[in-house]
Design a protein around this motif. Structure first.
Motif, PDB file in Angstrom:
ATOM      1  N   GLY A 138      43.878  28.672  35.105  1.00 54.68           N
ATOM      2  CA  GLY A 138      43.052  29.620  34.384  1.00 54.68           C
ATOM      3  C   GLY A 138      43.709  30.028  33.088  1.00 54.68           C
ATOM      4  O   GLY A 138      44.920  29.853  32.905  1.00 54.68           O
ATOM      5  N   ARG A 140      38.464  36.375  31.073  1.00 56.06           N
ATOM      6  CA  ARG A 140      39.275  35.509  31.920  1.00 56.06           C
ATOM      7  C   ARG A 140      38.459  34.303  32.369  1.00 56.06           C
ATOM      8  O   ARG A 140      37.235  34.407  32.587  1.00 56.06           O
ATOM      9  N   THR A 141      39.117  33.183  32.521  1.00 56.83           N
ATOM     10  CA  THR A 141      38.446  31.970  32.981  1.00 56.83           C
ATOM     11  C   THR A 141      39.296  31.284  34.046  1.00 56.83           C
ATOM     12  O   THR A 141      40.500  31.529  34.158  1.00 56.83           O
ATOM     13  N   ASN A 142      38.674  30.404  34.819  1.00 59.12           N
ATOM     14  CA  ASN A 142      39.390  29.531  35.743  1.00 59.12           C
ATOM     15  C   ASN A 142      38.719  28.167  35.737  1.00 59.12           C
ATOM     16  O   ASN A 142      37.529  28.048  35.409  1.00 59.12           O
ATOM     17  N   TYR A 143      39.463  27.141  36.094  1.00 56.84           N
ATOM     18  CA  TYR A 143      38.916  25.789  36.012  1.00 56.84           C
ATOM     19  C   TYR A 143      39.551  24.890  37.067  1.00 56.84           C
ATOM     20  O   TYR A 143      40.622  25.172  37.624  1.00 56.84           O
ATOM     21  N   TYR A 181      49.411  28.154  33.169  1.00 52.66           N
ATOM     22  CA  TYR A 181      47.966  27.979  33.124  1.00 52.66           C
ATOM     23  C   TYR A 181      47.482  26.726  33.831  1.00 52.66           C
ATOM     24  O   TYR A 181      46.280  26.457  33.835  1.00 52.66           O
ATOM     25  N   GLU A 191      31.765  37.179  38.290  1.00 55.32           N
ATOM     26  CA  GLU A 191      32.196  35.822  37.999  1.00 55.32           C
ATOM     27  C   GLU A 191      30.993  34.895  38.047  1.00 55.32           C
ATOM     28  O   GLU A 191      30.159  34.975  38.960  1.00 55.32           O
ATOM     29  N   ARG A 215      44.128  22.399  38.090  1.00 54.25           N
ATOM     30  CA  ARG A 215      43.412  23.659  38.192  1.00 54.25           C
ATOM     31  C   ARG A 215      44.290  24.792  37.687  1.00 54.25           C
ATOM     32  O   ARG A 215      45.518  24.678  37.643  1.00 54.25           O
TER      33      ARG A 215
END
Length: 413
Positions: free
Chosen positions: A200, A207-210, A148, A262, A198
């Protein structure tokens, strides 16, 4: 030696077979049994000689050669090259039409197992004077901490927003140009030098991403206009040193509530200092102090069947000078937003595109409203021909007010 003994053994077997075939009718059973026993002893002696002749070193060498020959099946290091290139034609109202080479951008990946990867992109461009310029778009070392999270260090494309980090390559961008305000010296940051985390993770079925980063931050340009100083632009292009000693921090968080949609929000904050004056006295920078630097961004992307709708808003604000310098004491704001829709015609390689952008800068001569209409022919998924026309509305007589006709071939490899 080994080959000689093997040949001898084979010869003995062949001779024995021929001999037995020609004499079996004339030889008694007892004689055949004796001869077979003699041959067996000789074969046993040859086996023993072979066993004693082959050393452990030779056996080890054979094993190493076999291992080396099969190493490509499970390599520790993977090397991969990709990238994109474009060429086209542009005809604007105030200039004759010209053919041009956009960008040749090879991208390199060197990955060691699932532990680390080096990735880099070079940019080769040809200027109006025919000179070739080379730039390092990004170069990072990525450490895969877990499923992750990845630690990224080096020069990276700014994670603020979507367009710069994901859509600007020519074969991905559905129009031959970037939306006003998303190119150099616009409202959107281009790149940074520093570190970022970075990745997700899922939140239930969502679902997420960062991305979270710390970098050297941008530098500011000032200009002299009508005898007064003013901020000319923000250079957020990933500097290899921090001239004012102030860092910038920020990131982006994206949510994918369901397949095809998204939504992302981004922000960055820090300090920035005027480091150059266009056509001015650089001695005026001696007392220039660090200014507040803040960026906010929101983006979305919605894909449903053959229709795609996306958009992004970004605002960059620079505060007033808190030092004793005379250069550009006032602050400034750059902001832009665009919305773009595209539709792939059914059972066809043709795609229609429309984009509206509104860019607002501290200088009226650079403000621009733009409608861009295009038709694309998708030869393959990574090779596209683009036809587009821009209707630009800006200050009369400025470049921002010139309509443009463009054609481009873009190839991703």
């Amino acid at each position: 030696m080994i080959k000689h003994m093997l040949a001898k053994a084979i010869s003995v077997g062949v001779v024995a077979t021929v001999f037995s075939a020609t004499t079996v009718a004339e030889t008694s059973v007892e004689d055949l049994a004796g001869r077979l026993e003699s041959m067996q002893k000789e074969m046993d002696e040859l086996k023993q000689q072979l066993k004693n002749t082959v050393s452990k070193e030779e056996v080890s060498e054979v094993k190493q050669n076999i291992a080396a020959a099969s190493e490509w099946r499970q390599p520790d290091t993977l090397i991969h090259m990709t990238g994109y290139a474009s060429a086209g034609y542009t005809d604007s109202e105030s200039a004759d039409g010209s053919f041009n080479v956009g960008t040749f951008a090879p991208i390199f990946h060197f990955q060691y197992r699932d532990i680390a990867m080096l990735e880099s992109e070079l940019e080769f461009t040809i200027g109006p004077d025919g000179e070739t310029d080379v730039a390092l778009e990004y170069l990072t070392v990525d450490w895969f901490l877990n499923d992750y999270m990845v630690l990224v260090g080096g020069k990276f494309i700014s994670p603020v927003g979507q367009f710069r980090q994901n859509l600007h390559p020519a074969w991905i961008n559905k129009l031959p140009s970037a939306p006003p305000g998303f190119d150099m010296d616009g409202a959107a940051p281009v790149s940074d030098v520093g570190f970022q985390l970075r990745g997700g993770f899922p939140i239930g079925s969502v679902r997420t991403n960062y991305a979270i980063f710390a970098s050297n931050g941008p530098e500011l340009m000032a200009e002299v206009e009508d005898g007064e100083f003013g901020l000319d632009g923000v250079e957020a292009e990933g500097f290899g040193s921090d001239r004012d000693g102030e860092k910038t921090y920020g990131g982006r968080f994206g949510v994918i509530p369901f397949a095809g949609l998204e939504i992302g929000v981004s922000a960055a904050t820090g300090k920035a200092t005027v480091t150059s004056i266009e056509d001015g006295d650089s001695s005026l920078l001696s007392g220039e102090g660090a200014r507040d630097y803040d960026v906010v961004d929101a983006d979305f992307n919605w894909q449903i069947n053959a229709f795609n709708l996306r958009g992004e808003y970004v605002k960059t604000e620079v505060g007033a000078d808190n030092g004793s310098g005379a250069a550009a004491s006032e602050g400034a704001v750059w902001k832009t937003w665009y919305t773009q829709g595209s539709y792939r015609l059914s059972q066809s390689k043709w795609e229609l595109v429309a984009r509206y952008t509104d860019f607002d800068s501290p200088h009226d001569s650079k403000d621009q409203q733009q409608w861009a209409l295009g038709a694309n022919y998708l030869v393959t998924n990574n090779f596209i021909g683009k036809f587009a026309y821009e209707f630009n509305d800006g200050a009369t007589g400025s470049v921002a007010d010139e309509d443009r006709l463009m054609f481009q071939l873009a190839y991703g490899f």
